[in-house]
Write a protein that holds these residues in place. Sequence first.
Motif, PDB file in Angstrom:
ATOM      1  N   SER A 274      12.252  -7.494  -0.153  1.00 21.76           N
ATOM      2  CA  SER A 274      12.691  -7.514  -1.550  1.00 21.76           C
ATOM      3  C   SER A 274      11.711  -6.706  -2.376  1.00 21.76           C
ATOM      4  CB  SER A 274      12.732  -8.947  -2.090  1.00 21.76           C
ATOM      5  OG  SER A 274      13.640  -9.729  -1.346  1.00 21.76           O
ATOM      6  N   TYR A 275      12.242  -5.987  -3.347  1.00 23.99           N
ATOM      7  CA  TYR A 275      11.354  -5.238  -4.239  1.00 23.99           C
ATOM      8  C   TYR A 275      12.002  -5.046  -5.600  1.00 23.99           C
ATOM      9  CZ  TYR A 275      14.095  -1.116  -2.722  1.00 23.99           C
ATOM     10  OH  TYR A 275      15.101  -0.233  -2.429  1.00 23.99           O
ATOM     11  N   ALA A 276      11.149  -4.751  -6.571  1.00 24.43           N
ATOM     12  CA  ALA A 276      11.594  -4.422  -7.918  1.00 24.43           C
ATOM     13  C   ALA A 276      11.095  -3.013  -8.207  1.00 24.43           C
ATOM     14  CB  ALA A 276      11.020  -5.405  -8.934  1.00 24.43           C
ATOM     15  N   SER A 277      11.972  -2.190  -8.756  1.00 24.06           N
ATOM     16  CA  SER A 277      11.584  -0.809  -9.026  1.00 24.06           C
ATOM     17  C   SER A 277      12.380  -0.253 -10.194  1.00 24.06           C
ATOM     18  CB  SER A 277      11.808   0.066  -7.790  1.00 24.06           C
ATOM     19  OG  SER A 277      13.185   0.287  -7.573  1.00 24.06           O
TER      20      SER A 277
ATOM     21  N   ARG B 126       0.832  -1.217   0.000  1.00 24.71           N
ATOM     22  CA  ARG B 126       0.000   0.000   0.000  1.00 24.71           C
ATOM     23  C   ARG B 126       0.861   1.260   0.000  1.00 24.71           C
ATOM     24  NH1 ARG B 126      -3.493  -2.524   4.175  1.00 24.71           N
ATOM     25  NH2 ARG B 126      -2.433  -1.111   5.583  1.00 24.71           N
ATOM     26  N   GLU B 127       1.944   1.255   0.775  1.00 25.31           N
ATOM     27  CA  GLU B 127       2.791   2.443   0.855  1.00 25.31           C
ATOM     28  C   GLU B 127       3.706   2.579  -0.362  1.00 25.31           C
ATOM     29  OE1 GLU B 127       4.689   5.847   2.674  1.00 25.31           O
ATOM     30  OE2 GLU B 127       2.871   4.791   3.280  1.00 25.31           O
TER      31      GLU B 127
ATOM     32  N   ASN C 203      16.329   4.233  -4.009  1.00 29.92           N
ATOM     33  CA  ASN C 203      16.614   4.844  -2.711  1.00 29.92           C
ATOM     34  C   ASN C 203      15.344   5.281  -1.992  1.00 29.92           C
ATOM     35  OD1 ASN C 203      19.349   4.416  -3.054  1.00 29.92           O
ATOM     36  ND2 ASN C 203      19.705   6.442  -3.934  1.00 29.92           N
ATOM     37  N   ASN C 204      14.388   5.850  -2.714  1.00 32.26           N
ATOM     38  CA  ASN C 204      13.121   6.260  -2.098  1.00 32.26           C
ATOM     39  C   ASN C 204      12.359   5.041  -1.575  1.00 32.26           C
ATOM     40  OD1 ASN C 204      13.504   9.002  -2.581  1.00 32.26           O
ATOM     41  ND2 ASN C 204      12.494   8.914  -4.558  1.00 32.26           N
ATOM     42  N   ALA C 205      12.349   3.955  -2.349  1.00 29.43           N
ATOM     43  CA  ALA C 205      11.661   2.734  -1.914  1.00 29.43           C
ATOM     44  C   ALA C 205      12.317   2.169  -0.663  1.00 29.43           C
ATOM     45  CB  ALA C 205      11.655   1.696  -3.035  1.00 29.43           C
TER      46      ALA C 205
ATOM     47  N   GLU D 220       2.909   5.567  -3.202  1.00 31.51           N
ATOM     48  CA  GLU D 220       4.071   6.295  -3.727  1.00 31.51           C
ATOM     49  C   GLU D 220       4.456   5.909  -5.153  1.00 31.51           C
ATOM     50  OE1 GLU D 220       5.300   8.836  -2.279  1.00 31.51           O
ATOM     51  OE2 GLU D 220       4.406   8.600  -0.291  1.00 31.51           O
ATOM     52  N   GLY D 221       4.106   4.705  -5.588  1.00 29.75           N
ATOM     53  CA  GLY D 221       4.481   4.277  -6.936  1.00 29.75           C
ATOM     54  C   GLY D 221       5.967   3.998  -7.103  1.00 29.75           C
TER      55      GLY D 221
END
Length: 177
Positions: free
Chosen positions: A126-129, A98-99, A135-137, A104-105
């Motif tokens: 873990s994330y993909a961006s 959600r965040e 850095n923001n994530a 924030e996208g």
Amino acid sequence: LTTIAIVGDVSPGEAIAAVSKYFGSWKAVGTKPSLHPSTVRHATSKSETITVRVPNATQSRVTLEEPIECRRDDGDYVPLLLADTALSGEHTGSLLFRELRTREGYVYEVSSELQADADGATFKISYASDPKNVNNAQAAALGIVQRLRTTPLDDAQLAEAKAVLLAQRVLPLAMPS
């Protein structure tokens, strides 16, 4: 410390006979080893970043991992498991999604995972961006974790985490194999 697995068209009696034939007279010698270390591995204050550049990659894959002082039999294990479930257990309804995604996208997808055993535990996000959002994530994800450290889940979040955790752990056991 030995496990024997027998697979195939064999009756239990045939399996017992075969194991008895080949291992029946075997005796363990020496002192039985301890399967539980006396101390939990400690987190270090040293952080490390490893970047692998992939030409033509359109997204970054990030894993943030931290060893934590907790075992499966510690009193903190279940609360940590519930926090992890609130962070990502219900996917699109989770705190991280959600965040970081909806609000924030910053990410395409995000998950967290708590792994604990007799030696200690690790927690990872873990994330993909898009590379420009890494850095923001990371800052947003760590901010959510920090909030959970100081502010407990509200009653609705806790009830949802319990329901999701129960569904993930118990419902698969009830499914026919």
